[in-house]
Scaffold this active site. Structure first.
Site, PDB file in Angstrom:
ATOM      1  N   HIS A  19     -59.595   3.164   5.313  1.00  0.00           N
ATOM      2  CA  HIS A  19     -59.702   1.893   6.038  1.00  0.00           C
ATOM      3  C   HIS A  19     -59.869   2.142   7.529  1.00  0.00           C
ATOM      4  O   HIS A  19     -60.609   1.440   8.202  1.00  0.00           O
ATOM      5  CB  HIS A  19     -58.457   1.036   5.771  1.00  0.00           C
ATOM      6  CG  HIS A  19     -58.405   0.504   4.374  1.00  0.00           C
ATOM      7  ND1 HIS A  19     -58.603  -0.817   4.071  1.00  0.00           N
ATOM      8  CD2 HIS A  19     -58.202   1.135   3.198  1.00  0.00           C
ATOM      9  CE1 HIS A  19     -58.530  -0.986   2.755  1.00  0.00           C
ATOM     10  NE2 HIS A  19     -58.286   0.187   2.198  1.00  0.00           N
ATOM     11  N   ASP A 116     -59.176  -6.353   8.721  1.00  0.00           N
ATOM     12  CA  ASP A 116     -59.362  -5.737   7.407  1.00  0.00           C
ATOM     13  C   ASP A 116     -59.185  -6.800   6.316  1.00  0.00           C
ATOM     14  O   ASP A 116     -58.244  -7.606   6.383  1.00  0.00           O
ATOM     15  CB  ASP A 116     -58.277  -4.654   7.256  1.00  0.00           C
ATOM     16  CG  ASP A 116     -58.595  -3.658   6.163  1.00  0.00           C
ATOM     17  OD1 ASP A 116     -58.957  -4.080   5.047  1.00  0.00           O
ATOM     18  OD2 ASP A 116     -58.460  -2.451   6.436  1.00  0.00           O
ATOM     19  N   GLN A 341     -65.803  15.977   6.968  1.00  0.00           N
ATOM     20  CA  GLN A 341     -66.724  15.778   5.837  1.00  0.00           C
ATOM     21  C   GLN A 341     -68.159  15.496   6.290  1.00  0.00           C
ATOM     22  O   GLN A 341     -69.112  15.975   5.667  1.00  0.00           O
ATOM     23  CB  GLN A 341     -66.208  14.628   4.971  1.00  0.00           C
ATOM     24  CG  GLN A 341     -67.112  14.312   3.804  1.00  0.00           C
ATOM     25  CD  GLN A 341     -66.439  13.421   2.789  1.00  0.00           C
ATOM     26  OE1 GLN A 341     -65.400  13.774   2.250  1.00  0.00           O
ATOM     27  NE2 GLN A 341     -67.018  12.277   2.522  1.00  0.00           N
ATOM     28  N   SER A 361     -67.284   7.780   1.615  1.00  0.00           N
ATOM     29  CA  SER A 361     -67.972   8.994   1.184  1.00  0.00           C
ATOM     30  C   SER A 361     -69.371   8.675   0.680  1.00  0.00           C
ATOM     31  O   SER A 361     -70.331   9.391   0.972  1.00  0.00           O
ATOM     32  CB  SER A 361     -67.168   9.695   0.073  1.00  0.00           C
ATOM     33  OG  SER A 361     -65.942  10.168   0.594  1.00  0.00           O
ATOM     34  N   GLN A 381     -63.645   2.740  -7.053  1.00  0.00           N
ATOM     35  CA  GLN A 381     -64.527   3.910  -7.133  1.00  0.00           C
ATOM     36  C   GLN A 381     -65.520   3.862  -8.295  1.00  0.00           C
ATOM     37  O   GLN A 381     -66.657   4.321  -8.165  1.00  0.00           O
ATOM     38  CB  GLN A 381     -63.677   5.191  -7.184  1.00  0.00           C
ATOM     39  CG  GLN A 381     -62.823   5.364  -5.916  1.00  0.00           C
ATOM     40  CD  GLN A 381     -61.587   6.230  -6.126  1.00  0.00           C
ATOM     41  OE1 GLN A 381     -61.453   6.901  -7.168  1.00  0.00           O
ATOM     42  NE2 GLN A 381     -60.661   6.221  -5.175  1.00  0.00           N
TER      43      GLN A 381
END
Ligand code: UDP
Ligand code: UDP
Ligand code: UDP
Length: 463
Positions: A19, A116, A341, A361, A381
């Site tokens: 988040h 959020d 990443q 991701s 996911q």
């Protein structure tokens, strides 16, 4: 009197790196497009990664104001969920009434707040009566999962039997079919915190000024269309697909793994990571390790032993065993702790990504053109994996992880799928097309760029 004063926007992220990172990125994007920006940061954070990233972010962006928000002590009531991230959401919701006085004293006066989605209802309820400014929400998931959320609590009334393979589907208008097994079970239990939180946040959704989603037109066309149909019926506010968010340009963090990657051939390495909050079982870790060795590809694997980094102290050798590490030596690198990443996915040596499909991701892989082997485990996911498969950015094996319960995926199957991923030229060329489309929407006349500039323009003189 009209003037062209840039808007002052406050952003309020919820718990966890998944988040926080999109909020940091959006903050930097608004700031670099001329806005004054205040980032509200709660104290304490759940993970060490969050506090570390916040310090680095404010050091790199001195023009962005930090508003420290001390949470009230968490009181355990009839609330039974033990997930530290959900507890944090609850703590934030219970402290939000303290926020309006802090925001009303900010200088220059605020023009808008972006909260959020996980705490949107609490923010709206306490802020709207006190501070009459536009309130936007940022959802940190895909447009696809967000569409499914907006169909709660009636989502399963869309169930339409089984297909030839025995999969039961939920069919939402414009979105098409989603296997029921991809919907997280707690989302279908109205009394579960997961569902209750979503339903509560939906209750004020239509009163907000817009929903920001880290996605873009050609990446999720069906879901964006489904949401725009709801917007036309005033069921949801303005839909703002502003993604893919840019990486933090001033982020000078290095990554210790880059020298090793520099020595590998182009597109020869598979990167393996399941995000910040998902640890595999010991047995599954063993199968994955052996599967990677069998796949024949070089690999860079980020291992996680526990959900929250502060409690995840075991060394790689303790988890995998020294004999395994001996076998890995010339074939790969297994690391623990935070890696950068984006730098890894952007490295020429990386040719594939075994990912749990956390939405950040997925969007990073899209922006950097890296094909995904989707291995979703929790929450949104599985639905994000559908997006990956639909757009052609990756492979998704139904029945691994999510929906398959605690099924152990064996090393041979893992090795085969990694071979499919790494040897697949079609996936690679689609990934490059996706990368190009992701670049174009950020050009001056690109859809995401025009939309973000339109929002900023509309907020001028709102302070
Ligand atoms: N990330 C990273 N290094 C790590 C672990 C994660 O940079 O060692 C970043 C990753 O690039 C992504 C975010 O953290 O931006 C993880 O968010 P995502 O939605 O993918 O998954 P979550 O962690 O929320 O399950
Ligand atoms: N979500 C929500 N309410 C909840 C839990 C989740 O609105 O109580 C949404 C939220 O937008 C989140 C997504 O569902 O991004 C996936 O939830 P998960 O807990 O997996 O979030 P993560 O921390 O992995 O991003
Ligand atoms: N969840 C998640 N990531 C995690 C742990 C949980 O996305 O690391 C999701 C999980 O799939 C579920 C929700 O958060 O949809 C609530 O999880 P919890 O473990 O509290 O509930 P359970 O699945 O045990 O009912």
């Amino acid at each position: 009197m009209a003037n062209d004063a840039p808007p002052h926007i406050a952003l309020f992220p919820c718990a966890g790196m998944g988040h926080l990172l999109p909020f940091l990125r959006l903050s930097a994007m608004l700031s670099s497009r001329g806005c004054s920006v205040t980032l509200i940061t709660v104290n304490p954070t759940v993970t060490a990664a969050e506090s570390d990233h916040l310090s680095a972010f404010f050091a790199a962006h001195p023009q962005i104001q930090r508003l420290h928000f001390q949470l009230l002590p968490y009181k355990k009531s009839n609330f039974t969920n033990e997930d530290p991230f959900f507890i944090q959401m609850e703590s934030i919701s219970n402290s939000v009434h303290l926020l309006p006085p802090l925001l009303s004293t900010l200088s220059p006066p605020l023009s808008a707040v972006i909260a959020d989605f996980s705490v949107a209802n609490a923010v709206f309820t306490h802020l709207a009566p006190e501070l009459p400014i536009p309130i936007y929400t940022l959802t940190t998931t895909s447009a696809r999962f967000f569409t499914l959320m907006t169909n709660l609590p009636h989502l399963t009334t869309h169930t339409q039997g089984e297909d030839n393979n025995g999969y039961v589907y939920v069919t939402v208008p414009s979105l098409g079919r989603t296997p029921l097994s991809n919907i997280p079970p707690p989302m279908l239990e109205a009394n579960h915190y997961f569902a209750a939180n979503i339903i509560s946040n939906l209750s004020s959704l239509s009163k907000l000024n817009g929903v920001i989603i880290n996605t873009f037109d050609s990446f999720e066309p069906e879901a964006i269309e489904a949401l725009i149909s709801k917007e036309k019926l005033a069921l949801v506010p303005k839909i703002l697909p502003l993604g893919p968010f840019e990486s933090l340009e001033t982020d000078a963090r290095e990554d210790n793994n880059l020298p090793w990657l520099d020595e590998q051939a182009p597109e020869s390495v598979v990167f393996v990571s399941f995000g910040n909050r998902t640890a595999l079982s010991k047995e599954q870790i063993r199968e994955l390790g052996n599967g990677l060795l069998r796949s024949g590809s070089k690999f860079l694997w980020v291992l996680k032993g526990g959900k929250v980094d502060k409690d995840d102290k075991e060394e790689v050798g303790e988890i995998l065993g020294e004999s395994f590490l001996e076998r890995v030596k010339s074939k790969g690198l297994v690391v623990k702790g935070w890696v950068n990443q984006e730098l890894i996915l952007g490295h020429v040596a990386v040719g594939g990504f075994v990912s749990h499909c956390g939405w950040n991701s997925v969007t990073e892989a899209a922006r950097l053109g890296v094909p995904i082997l989707a291995w979703p485990l929790h929450g949104d996911q599985g639905v994000n994996a559908e997006v990956v498969e639909k757009v052609g950015l990756g492979l998704w094996v139904r029945g691994w992880g999510l929906g398959g319960g605690e099924k152990l995926v064996g090393e041979n199957e893992i090795a085969e799928k990694i071979k499919d991923l790494m040897g697949n030229q079609k996936l690679r060329s689609i990934a490059m097309e996706v990368k190009e489309k992701a670049r174009l929407v950020r050009e001056a006349n690109g859809s995401s760029e025009m939309l973000i500039r339109g929002v900023i323009e509309s907020l001028k003189n709102k302070g």
